[in-house]
Scaffold this motif. Structure first.
Motif, PDB file in Angstrom:
ATOM      1  N   GLY A 100       0.712  -1.153  -0.152  1.00 32.82           N
ATOM      2  CA  GLY A 100       0.218   0.033   0.184  1.00 32.82           C
ATOM      3  C   GLY A 100       0.813   1.409  -0.286  1.00 32.82           C
ATOM      4  N   GLU A 101       2.192   0.443  -0.483  1.00 34.21           N
ATOM      5  CA  GLU A 101       3.156   2.401   0.167  1.00 34.21           C
ATOM      6  C   GLU A 101       3.661   2.663  -1.326  1.00 34.21           C
ATOM      7  OE1 GLU A 101       2.966   4.439   2.423  1.00 34.21           O
ATOM      8  OE2 GLU A 101       1.962   2.576   3.773  1.00 34.21           O
ATOM      9  N   THR A 102       4.636   3.260  -1.386  1.00 30.69           N
ATOM     10  CA  THR A 102       5.480   3.896  -3.294  1.00 30.69           C
ATOM     11  C   THR A 102       6.428   3.014  -3.199  1.00 30.69           C
ATOM     12  OG1 THR A 102       5.023   5.614  -2.684  1.00 30.69           O
ATOM     13  CG2 THR A 102       6.487   5.568  -4.456  1.00 30.69           C
ATOM     14  N   ALA A 103       6.400   2.077  -4.285  1.00 32.41           N
ATOM     15  CA  ALA A 103       7.902   1.240  -4.291  1.00 32.41           C
ATOM     16  C   ALA A 103       8.978   2.404  -5.657  1.00 32.41           C
ATOM     17  CB  ALA A 103       7.676   0.041  -5.036  1.00 32.41           C
ATOM     18  N   HIS A 104      10.021   2.195  -5.424  1.00 33.72           N
ATOM     19  CA  HIS A 104      10.811   2.560  -6.197  1.00 33.72           C
ATOM     20  C   HIS A 104      12.151   1.780  -6.524  1.00 33.72           C
ATOM     21  CE1 HIS A 104      10.051   6.328  -3.505  1.00 33.72           C
ATOM     22  NE2 HIS A 104      10.395   6.911  -4.502  1.00 33.72           N
ATOM     23  N   LEU A 105      12.990   2.097  -8.291  1.00 34.64           N
ATOM     24  CA  LEU A 105      13.535   1.346  -8.572  1.00 34.64           C
ATOM     25  C   LEU A 105      14.586   2.378  -8.081  1.00 34.64           C
ATOM     26  CD1 LEU A 105      14.919  -1.529  -9.544  1.00 34.64           C
ATOM     27  CD2 LEU A 105      14.506  -0.393 -11.757  1.00 34.64           C
ATOM     28  N   GLY A 106      15.932   1.772  -7.925  1.00 37.05           N
ATOM     29  CA  GLY A 106      17.391   3.082  -8.267  1.00 37.05           C
ATOM     30  C   GLY A 106      18.804   2.586  -8.946  1.00 37.05           C
ATOM     31  N   VAL A 107      19.869   2.902  -9.517  1.00 38.70           N
ATOM     32  CA  VAL A 107      20.940   2.820  -9.745  1.00 38.70           C
ATOM     33  C   VAL A 107      21.844   3.339  -9.348  1.00 38.70           C
ATOM     34  CG1 VAL A 107      19.756   1.560 -11.922  1.00 38.70           C
ATOM     35  CG2 VAL A 107      21.421   4.119 -11.689  1.00 38.70           C
ATOM     36  N   PRO A 108      23.241   3.105  -8.770  1.00 42.12           N
ATOM     37  CA  PRO A 108      23.892   3.671  -7.810  1.00 42.12           C
ATOM     38  C   PRO A 108      25.073   4.646  -9.379  1.00 42.12           C
ATOM     39  CG  PRO A 108      24.725   1.420  -8.328  1.00 42.12           C
ATOM     40  CD  PRO A 108      23.406   1.561  -8.823  1.00 42.12           C
ATOM     41  N   ILE A 109      25.066   5.978  -9.087  1.00 37.56           N
ATOM     42  CA  ILE A 109      25.884   6.914  -9.418  1.00 37.56           C
ATOM     43  C   ILE A 109      26.401   7.602  -8.682  1.00 37.56           C
ATOM     44  CG2 ILE A 109      25.851   8.519 -11.010  1.00 37.56           C
ATOM     45  CD1 ILE A 109      24.617   6.074 -12.361  1.00 37.56           C
ATOM     46  N   GLY A 110      28.124   6.773  -8.628  1.00 37.67           N
ATOM     47  CA  GLY A 110      28.462   7.642  -7.624  1.00 37.67           C
ATOM     48  C   GLY A 110      28.748   7.110  -6.198  1.00 37.67           C
ATOM     49  N   ASP A 111      28.432   8.099  -5.702  1.00 35.37           N
ATOM     50  CA  ASP A 111      27.990   8.190  -4.005  1.00 35.37           C
ATOM     51  C   ASP A 111      26.756   7.885  -3.265  1.00 35.37           C
ATOM     52  OD1 ASP A 111      28.081  10.773  -4.219  1.00 35.37           O
ATOM     53  OD2 ASP A 111      28.966  11.049  -2.748  1.00 35.37           O
ATOM     54  N   HIS A 112      25.721   8.117  -5.042  1.00 36.93           N
ATOM     55  CA  HIS A 112      24.091   7.758  -4.449  1.00 36.93           C
ATOM     56  C   HIS A 112      23.754   7.479  -4.910  1.00 36.93           C
ATOM     57  CE1 HIS A 112      25.559  12.447  -3.409  1.00 36.93           C
ATOM     58  NE2 HIS A 112      23.923  12.441  -3.294  1.00 36.93           N
ATOM     59  N   ILE A 113      22.334   7.505  -5.009  1.00 39.53           N
ATOM     60  CA  ILE A 113      21.044   6.286  -5.692  1.00 39.53           C
ATOM     61  C   ILE A 113      20.489   6.999  -6.523  1.00 39.53           C
ATOM     62  CG2 ILE A 113      19.451   5.020  -5.583  1.00 39.53           C
ATOM     63  CD1 ILE A 113      21.240   3.194  -4.783  1.00 39.53           C
ATOM     64  N   VAL A 114      20.278   7.029  -7.960  1.00 38.95           N
ATOM     65  CA  VAL A 114      19.149   8.244  -9.058  1.00 38.95           C
ATOM     66  C   VAL A 114      18.235   6.453  -8.923  1.00 38.95           C
ATOM     67  CG1 VAL A 114      18.642   8.875 -10.748  1.00 38.95           C
ATOM     68  CG2 VAL A 114      21.282   9.232 -10.102  1.00 38.95           C
ATOM     69  N   TYR A 115      17.143   7.639  -8.406  1.00 37.96           N
ATOM     70  CA  TYR A 115      15.712   6.792  -8.946  1.00 37.96           C
ATOM     71  C   TYR A 115      15.233   6.499 -10.453  1.00 37.96           C
ATOM     72  CZ  TYR A 115      14.504   7.860  -4.176  1.00 37.96           C
ATOM     73  OH  TYR A 115      14.187   8.183  -2.520  1.00 37.96           O
ATOM     74  N   VAL A 116      15.253   5.429 -10.909  1.00 40.62           N
ATOM     75  CA  VAL A 116      14.751   5.176 -12.256  1.00 40.62           C
ATOM     76  C   VAL A 116      13.444   4.927 -12.967  1.00 40.62           C
ATOM     77  CG1 VAL A 116      17.262   4.936 -12.505  1.00 40.62           C
ATOM     78  CG2 VAL A 116      16.166   3.343 -12.123  1.00 40.62           C
ATOM     79  N   ASP A 117      12.601   4.319 -11.535  1.00 37.44           N
ATOM     80  CA  ASP A 117      11.698   3.975 -11.757  1.00 37.44           C
ATOM     81  C   ASP A 117      11.063   3.954 -10.300  1.00 37.44           C
ATOM     82  OD1 ASP A 117       9.090   3.138 -13.083  1.00 37.44           O
ATOM     83  OD2 ASP A 117       9.622   1.259 -13.243  1.00 37.44           O
ATOM     84  N   LYS A 118       9.475   4.381 -10.442  1.00 35.36           N
ATOM     85  CA  LYS A 118       8.773   4.011  -9.481  1.00 35.36           C
ATOM     86  C   LYS A 118       7.164   3.653  -9.706  1.00 35.36           C
ATOM     87  CE  LYS A 118       6.859   8.178  -7.377  1.00 35.36           C
ATOM     88  NZ  LYS A 118       7.491   9.743  -6.727  1.00 35.36           N
ATOM     89  N   VAL A 119       6.566   3.287  -8.698  1.00 35.18           N
ATOM     90  CA  VAL A 119       5.218   2.873  -8.470  1.00 35.18           C
ATOM     91  C   VAL A 119       4.574   3.651  -7.000  1.00 35.18           C
ATOM     92  CG1 VAL A 119       3.035   1.382  -8.390  1.00 35.18           C
ATOM     93  CG2 VAL A 119       4.806   1.110  -9.625  1.00 35.18           C
ATOM     94  N   GLU A 120       4.003   4.733  -7.195  1.00 37.50           N
ATOM     95  CA  GLU A 120       2.881   5.190  -6.391  1.00 37.50           C
ATOM     96  C   GLU A 120       2.197   5.156  -5.301  1.00 37.50           C
ATOM     97  OE1 GLU A 120       3.767   8.574  -5.338  1.00 37.50           O
ATOM     98  OE2 GLU A 120       4.267   9.976  -7.014  1.00 37.50           O
TER      99      GLU A 120
END
Length: 260
Positions: A100-120
């Protein structure tokens, strides 16, 4: 004028790469390369010298040029990310539906995670995030999940320097090291208001065919609604999904772990 020259240089470099690619396994010699690209031999030599340094092309002892592993690696990364998005998205839908909550997909870039997909989430009160935004590795559930599987030297490089401390709950130093070991053992990580007060997340790593951590997914929600117990209750489903995505990406170990 400067932009035009740079664009012409890039276009010519790609033209040379295409000529080399057309040469196939036999490769292309410098004279032939210059003739096919319709440039002077000195010009072709200047370009391929740069391409050699970048690993985009390779030259054997006979002076024959072929595509290099650097170009293959870049192409593989693109194809892997494309496959990742197609494979993972239905699982994000499942996670959002189950939790019942938001799901994210991310990939590592340097010392961060970048969101590449999400389902609200369907909840009236939900988190604000967008594809393309980035969050730190060390204080997020996806980031800690990835860090836990990285080789020690790579992990150290990603954690080098002064780490940001977005909230009083952000872990660092020995506490972060102990947390990453715990994450490695249990297979998932929690962000217990470590990146943003009032937000709690559970995150898991995704591995590729070689068993390398290449992405992660998470479920995130207001901490008042998404308790630590709720995160742990969701863990078995999330672990199963992580294993299935890994298996779909060709990682046989994921299937073996799941079977065990």
């Amino acid at each position: 004028m400067t932009t035009t020259r740079k664009s012409s240089s890039v276009a010519k470099a790609f033209e040379l790469i295409q000529v080399i690619a057309d040469g196939g396994p036999d490769g292309v010699g410098l004279q032939d390369l210059a003739a096919r690209a319709q440039v002077a031999v000195s010009t072709a030599h200047r370009y391929v010298t740069s391409l050699l340094d970048l690993g985009v092309v390779e030259r054997d002892g006979a002076g024959v040029y072929r595509l290099g592993v650097g170009l293959v690696r870049l192409a593989g990364q693109y194809l892997e990310e494309d496959v990742l998005l197609r494979v993972a998205h239905p699982y994000l839908v499942e996670l959002a539906g189950v939790s019942g909550e938001t799901a994210h997909l991310g990939v590592p870039i340097g010392d961060h995670i970048v969101y590449v997909d999400k389902v609200e989430s369907d909840q009236s009160v939900r988190l604000v995030s967008r594809i393309g935004s980035e969050v730190p590795l060390h204080c997020t559930s996806m980031g800690k999940a990835l860090l836990s599987l990285m080789p020690p030297d790579e992990r150290a490089a990603r954690l080098a320097g002064d780490l940001a401390r977005p909230t009083p709950k952000t872990l660092f130093g020995d506490s972060l090291a102990a947390e990453l070991e715990r994450v490695r053992e249990q297979g998932y990580a929690l962000d217990d208001e470590e990146n943003e007060l009032g937000v709690r997340c559970i995150g898991l790593p995704i591995v590729n065919a070689s068993g390398e951590p290449v992405a992660a997914f998470s479920v995130s929600a207001p901490a008042s609604r998404f308790t630590a117990d709720a995160c742990h209750d969701l863990a078995p489903t999330a672990l199963r999904i992580a294993h299935e995505i890994g298996a779909a990406l060709g990682y046989a170990g994921a299937t073996r772990r799941n079977a065990g």
